[in-house]
Design a protein around this motif. Structure first.
Motif, PDB file in Angstrom:
ATOM      1  N   LEU A 248       0.807  -1.226   0.000  1.00  0.00           N
ATOM      2  CA  LEU A 248       0.000   0.000   0.000  1.00  0.00           C
ATOM      3  C   LEU A 248       0.839   1.274   0.000  1.00  0.00           C
ATOM      4  O   LEU A 248       0.489   2.259  -0.651  1.00  0.00           O
ATOM      5  CB  LEU A 248      -0.934   0.013   1.212  1.00  0.00           C
ATOM      6  CG  LEU A 248      -2.074  -1.002   1.223  1.00  0.00           C
ATOM      7  CD1 LEU A 248      -2.864  -0.891   2.520  1.00  0.00           C
ATOM      8  CD2 LEU A 248      -3.002  -0.792   0.030  1.00  0.00           C
ATOM      9  N   PHE A 249       1.960   1.259   0.741  1.00  0.00           N
ATOM     10  CA  PHE A 249       2.692   2.505   0.992  1.00  0.00           C
ATOM     11  C   PHE A 249       4.088   2.550   0.384  1.00  0.00           C
ATOM     12  O   PHE A 249       4.722   3.595   0.410  1.00  0.00           O
ATOM     13  CB  PHE A 249       2.782   2.752   2.505  1.00  0.00           C
ATOM     14  CG  PHE A 249       1.438   2.741   3.190  1.00  0.00           C
ATOM     15  CD1 PHE A 249       0.535   3.772   2.995  1.00  0.00           C
ATOM     16  CD2 PHE A 249       1.065   1.688   4.015  1.00  0.00           C
ATOM     17  CE1 PHE A 249      -0.704   3.770   3.626  1.00  0.00           C
ATOM     18  CE2 PHE A 249      -0.176   1.668   4.642  1.00  0.00           C
ATOM     19  CZ  PHE A 249      -1.064   2.713   4.450  1.00  0.00           C
ATOM     20  N   GLY A 250       4.578   1.439  -0.141  1.00  0.00           N
ATOM     21  CA  GLY A 250       5.873   1.462  -0.819  1.00  0.00           C
ATOM     22  C   GLY A 250       7.058   1.217   0.101  1.00  0.00           C
ATOM     23  O   GLY A 250       6.932   1.225   1.330  1.00  0.00           O
ATOM     24  N   THR A 251       8.245   1.029  -0.534  1.00  0.00           N
ATOM     25  CA  THR A 251       9.454   0.681   0.228  1.00  0.00           C
ATOM     26  C   THR A 251      10.694   1.415  -0.300  1.00  0.00           C
ATOM     27  O   THR A 251      11.780   0.858  -0.351  1.00  0.00           O
ATOM     28  CB  THR A 251       9.705  -0.838   0.147  1.00  0.00           C
ATOM     29  OG1 THR A 251       9.842  -1.215  -1.242  1.00  0.00           O
ATOM     30  CG2 THR A 251       8.571  -1.631   0.757  1.00  0.00           C
ATOM     31  N   LYS A 252      10.532   2.660  -0.706  1.00  0.00           N
ATOM     32  CA  LYS A 252      11.653   3.377  -1.323  1.00  0.00           C
ATOM     33  C   LYS A 252      12.791   3.648  -0.343  1.00  0.00           C
ATOM     34  O   LYS A 252      13.954   3.598  -0.705  1.00  0.00           O
ATOM     35  CB  LYS A 252      11.159   4.691  -1.937  1.00  0.00           C
ATOM     36  CG  LYS A 252      10.360   4.502  -3.215  1.00  0.00           C
ATOM     37  CD  LYS A 252      10.031   5.829  -3.869  1.00  0.00           C
ATOM     38  CE  LYS A 252       9.296   5.612  -5.182  1.00  0.00           C
ATOM     39  NZ  LYS A 252       8.986   6.899  -5.867  1.00  0.00           N
ATOM     40  N   THR A 253      12.477   3.970   0.899  1.00  0.00           N
ATOM     41  CA  THR A 253      13.500   4.240   1.911  1.00  0.00           C
ATOM     42  C   THR A 253      13.181   3.444   3.174  1.00  0.00           C
ATOM     43  O   THR A 253      12.069   2.924   3.332  1.00  0.00           O
ATOM     44  CB  THR A 253      13.544   5.740   2.262  1.00  0.00           C
ATOM     45  OG1 THR A 253      12.269   6.124   2.831  1.00  0.00           O
ATOM     46  CG2 THR A 253      13.829   6.591   1.028  1.00  0.00           C
ATOM     47  N   ILE A 254      14.160   3.354   4.077  1.00  0.00           N
ATOM     48  CA  ILE A 254      13.961   2.650   5.339  1.00  0.00           C
ATOM     49  C   ILE A 254      12.861   3.326   6.156  1.00  0.00           C
ATOM     50  O   ILE A 254      11.973   2.660   6.700  1.00  0.00           O
ATOM     51  CB  ILE A 254      15.272   2.608   6.151  1.00  0.00           C
ATOM     52  CG1 ILE A 254      16.283   1.669   5.484  1.00  0.00           C
ATOM     53  CG2 ILE A 254      15.006   2.161   7.585  1.00  0.00           C
ATOM     54  CD1 ILE A 254      15.885   0.213   5.498  1.00  0.00           C
ATOM     55  N   ALA A 255      12.909   4.660   6.227  1.00  0.00           N
ATOM     56  CA  ALA A 255      11.912   5.400   7.004  1.00  0.00           C
ATOM     57  C   ALA A 255      10.499   5.162   6.458  1.00  0.00           C
ATOM     58  O   ALA A 255       9.549   4.982   7.219  1.00  0.00           O
ATOM     59  CB  ALA A 255      12.233   6.892   6.987  1.00  0.00           C
ATOM     60  N   ARG A 256      10.389   5.149   5.131  1.00  0.00           N
ATOM     61  CA  ARG A 256       9.079   4.924   4.515  1.00  0.00           C
ATOM     62  C   ARG A 256       8.616   3.490   4.739  1.00  0.00           C
ATOM     63  O   ARG A 256       7.421   3.244   4.975  1.00  0.00           O
ATOM     64  CB  ARG A 256       9.159   5.228   3.021  1.00  0.00           C
ATOM     65  CG  ARG A 256       7.834   5.062   2.290  1.00  0.00           C
ATOM     66  CD  ARG A 256       7.929   5.584   0.874  1.00  0.00           C
ATOM     67  NE  ARG A 256       6.703   5.340   0.130  1.00  0.00           N
ATOM     68  CZ  ARG A 256       6.489   5.775  -1.113  1.00  0.00           C
ATOM     69  NH1 ARG A 256       7.419   6.493  -1.731  1.00  0.00           N
ATOM     70  NH2 ARG A 256       5.354   5.527  -1.726  1.00  0.00           N
ATOM     71  N   THR A 257       9.554   2.539   4.696  1.00  0.00           N
ATOM     72  CA  THR A 257       9.188   1.136   4.865  1.00  0.00           C
ATOM     73  C   THR A 257       8.706   0.856   6.277  1.00  0.00           C
ATOM     74  O   THR A 257       7.694   0.165   6.466  1.00  0.00           O
ATOM     75  CB  THR A 257      10.390   0.228   4.540  1.00  0.00           C
ATOM     76  OG1 THR A 257      10.859   0.506   3.217  1.00  0.00           O
ATOM     77  CG2 THR A 257       9.987  -1.236   4.620  1.00  0.00           C
ATOM     78  N   THR A 258       9.411   1.370   7.286  1.00  0.00           N
ATOM     79  CA  THR A 258       8.976   1.138   8.662  1.00  0.00           C
ATOM     80  C   THR A 258       7.628   1.807   8.937  1.00  0.00           C
ATOM     81  O   THR A 258       6.803   1.261   9.672  1.00  0.00           O
ATOM     82  CB  THR A 258      10.033   1.659   9.659  1.00  0.00           C
ATOM     83  OG1 THR A 258      10.371   3.020   9.339  1.00  0.00           O
ATOM     84  CG2 THR A 258      11.290   0.807   9.603  1.00  0.00           C
ATOM     85  N   LEU A 259       7.414   2.974   8.327  1.00  0.00           N
ATOM     86  CA  LEU A 259       6.111   3.630   8.456  1.00  0.00           C
ATOM     87  C   LEU A 259       5.035   2.802   7.756  1.00  0.00           C
ATOM     88  O   LEU A 259       3.900   2.695   8.239  1.00  0.00           O
ATOM     89  CB  LEU A 259       6.165   5.038   7.855  1.00  0.00           C
ATOM     90  CG  LEU A 259       4.929   5.919   8.072  1.00  0.00           C
ATOM     91  CD1 LEU A 259       4.697   6.154   9.556  1.00  0.00           C
ATOM     92  CD2 LEU A 259       5.085   7.249   7.335  1.00  0.00           C
ATOM     93  N   ALA A 260       5.398   2.184   6.626  1.00  0.00           N
ATOM     94  CA  ALA A 260       4.467   1.325   5.899  1.00  0.00           C
ATOM     95  C   ALA A 260       4.088   0.099   6.726  1.00  0.00           C
ATOM     96  O   ALA A 260       2.932  -0.345   6.704  1.00  0.00           O
ATOM     97  CB  ALA A 260       5.088   0.883   4.571  1.00  0.00           C
ATOM     98  N   VAL A 261       5.040  -0.437   7.472  1.00  0.00           N
ATOM     99  CA  VAL A 261       4.770  -1.600   8.324  1.00  0.00           C
ATOM    100  C   VAL A 261       3.758  -1.234   9.412  1.00  0.00           C
ATOM    101  O   VAL A 261       2.823  -1.993   9.695  1.00  0.00           O
ATOM    102  CB  VAL A 261       6.082  -2.115   8.965  1.00  0.00           C
ATOM    103  CG1 VAL A 261       5.791  -3.171  10.030  1.00  0.00           C
ATOM    104  CG2 VAL A 261       6.994  -2.696   7.889  1.00  0.00           C
ATOM    105  N   ILE A 262       3.937  -0.061  10.009  1.00  0.00           N
ATOM    106  CA  ILE A 262       2.979   0.414  11.023  1.00  0.00           C
ATOM    107  C   ILE A 262       1.598   0.585  10.395  1.00  0.00           C
ATOM    108  O   ILE A 262       0.585   0.151  10.948  1.00  0.00           O
ATOM    109  CB  ILE A 262       3.465   1.738  11.640  1.00  0.00           C
ATOM    110  CG1 ILE A 262       4.757   1.521  12.419  1.00  0.00           C
ATOM    111  CG2 ILE A 262       2.386   2.339  12.553  1.00  0.00           C
ATOM    112  CD1 ILE A 262       5.409   2.795  12.924  1.00  0.00           C
TER     113      ILE A 262
END
Length: 329
Positions: A248-262
């Motif tokens: 849903l939210f993508g995985t371009k950066t580590i910060a974005r990926t961890t936010l996507a996991v939440i």
């Protein structure tokens, strides 16, 4: 319905901490760690027995995280020093933790309804400040009656989860964190730079299970009990949160990926809650709903990419045909 969605969001933000732990092993270390099913209960058991023994809830919750860290380290040791397959190491530790958790608890279920938990302390503190009444009055003015009275839990858990997310982001960007990520990508390459991959794996799996146990301790205090079977199938919930969030939210950066996991953990709980509102579905169908959500999250992005690729090829073929016609004329 509003109360149900609020509860789903509230539990989702707590389970998001567990999902971050699963992300560390599943994505960063490429380590299929099934210890999660046992370490989640270990966190709940340690926190519950500590609270019943009179230890302050905050310290009890931190003790749960330490217990989870040691459980993860044992799994890492079985894999790195014992030369046992990573999947089998997790399974062995998960089985061992079942008996260990029973030993810690002394019985299959430990009720906490009459104990002072961290959330009861939050409610009493925030009730005296009038913040709950403030939020409820705002929603009441919007025509939303029967609003929940646990705003303190939601707000504090959002702050705690975001703090853990930022700590994880920072850790993965440090020298050790970069080595950890490199270990998951290519162990042979990182060994050529004289990095101790065994230590990195042990610490990484330990840190992952510390987050899982921390989440288990909070869930036990939130639900009012710790049960020896509360961790069954939890790895699937964690994987569902990771996969749904990435889709849903993508995985371009580590910060974005961890936010996507939440975000994935919250979306998962909301979708399950909405699905269980259907008359033809029962509480026992939650595992089926989880499986279907994971399948959809895995299949849908690939299907969308395939469709886009076909559309791109068709457009390129059309442009090429048009160019040949213009050249011939």
């Amino acid at each position: 319905m509003l109360i149900s969605l609020f509860g789903a969001f509230e539990s989702g933000i707590i389970y998001a901490i567990m999902a971050l732990g699963v992300y560390l092993t599943f994505r960063v270390l490429d380590f299929p760690d099934l210890t999660v099913d046992g370490s989640f209960v270990t966190g709940a058991a340690v926190a519950s027995i500590a609270i019943i023994s009179g230890i302050p809830p905050i310290i009890a919750t931190l003790m749960a995280a330490v217990a989870g860290f040691f459980a993860g380290c044992v799994t890492g040791l079985l894999h790195t020093k014992g030369k046992i397959n990573s999947l089998l190491s997790g399974i062995l530790m998960m089985i061992a933790l079942y008996s260990i958790n029973l030993r810690i608890m002394g019985q299959p279920t430990l009720p906490l309804l009459n104990e002072t938990t961290i959330f009861k302390q939050l409610e009493s503190i925030w009730a005296s400040t009038g913040i709950n009444s403030f939020f409820n009055s705002i929603l009441g003015s919007l025509g939303m009656d029967n609003t929940p009275a646990t705003w303190s839990i939601l707000i504090v858990m959002i702050i705690v989860t975001i703090a853990i997310k930022l700590l994880t982001d920072y850790y993965l960007k440090t020298e050790v964190g970069l080595a950890l990520r490199a270990t998951g990508d290519n162990q042979k390459m990182i060994r050529s730079f004289s990095a101790n991959t065994d230590t990195l794996i042990i610490v990484g799996v330990g840190f992952s299970n510390a987050l899982v146990a921390f989440s288990g301790a909070l869930i036990a205090q939130h639900g009012g009990f710790a049960d020896v079977g509360m961790g069954i199938g939890l790895i699937i919930i964690g994987l569902a949160s990771v996969i749904i969030g990435e889709a849903l939210f993508g995985t371009k950066t580590i910060a974005r990926t961890t936010l996507a996991v939440i975000g994935g953990a919250i979306v998962y709980r909301i979708v399950v809650t909405l699905a269980l509102q259907a008359e033809f579905l029962e509480t026992g169908d939650m595992k089926l709903i989880t499986a279907l959500l994971v399948i959809a999250a895995l299949v849908a992005p690939k299907a969308i990419r395939t469709r886009r690729e076909k559309k791109r090829r068709l457009q390129k073929r059309t442009e090429l045909s048009r160019y040949k016609v213009e050249e011939a004329s």
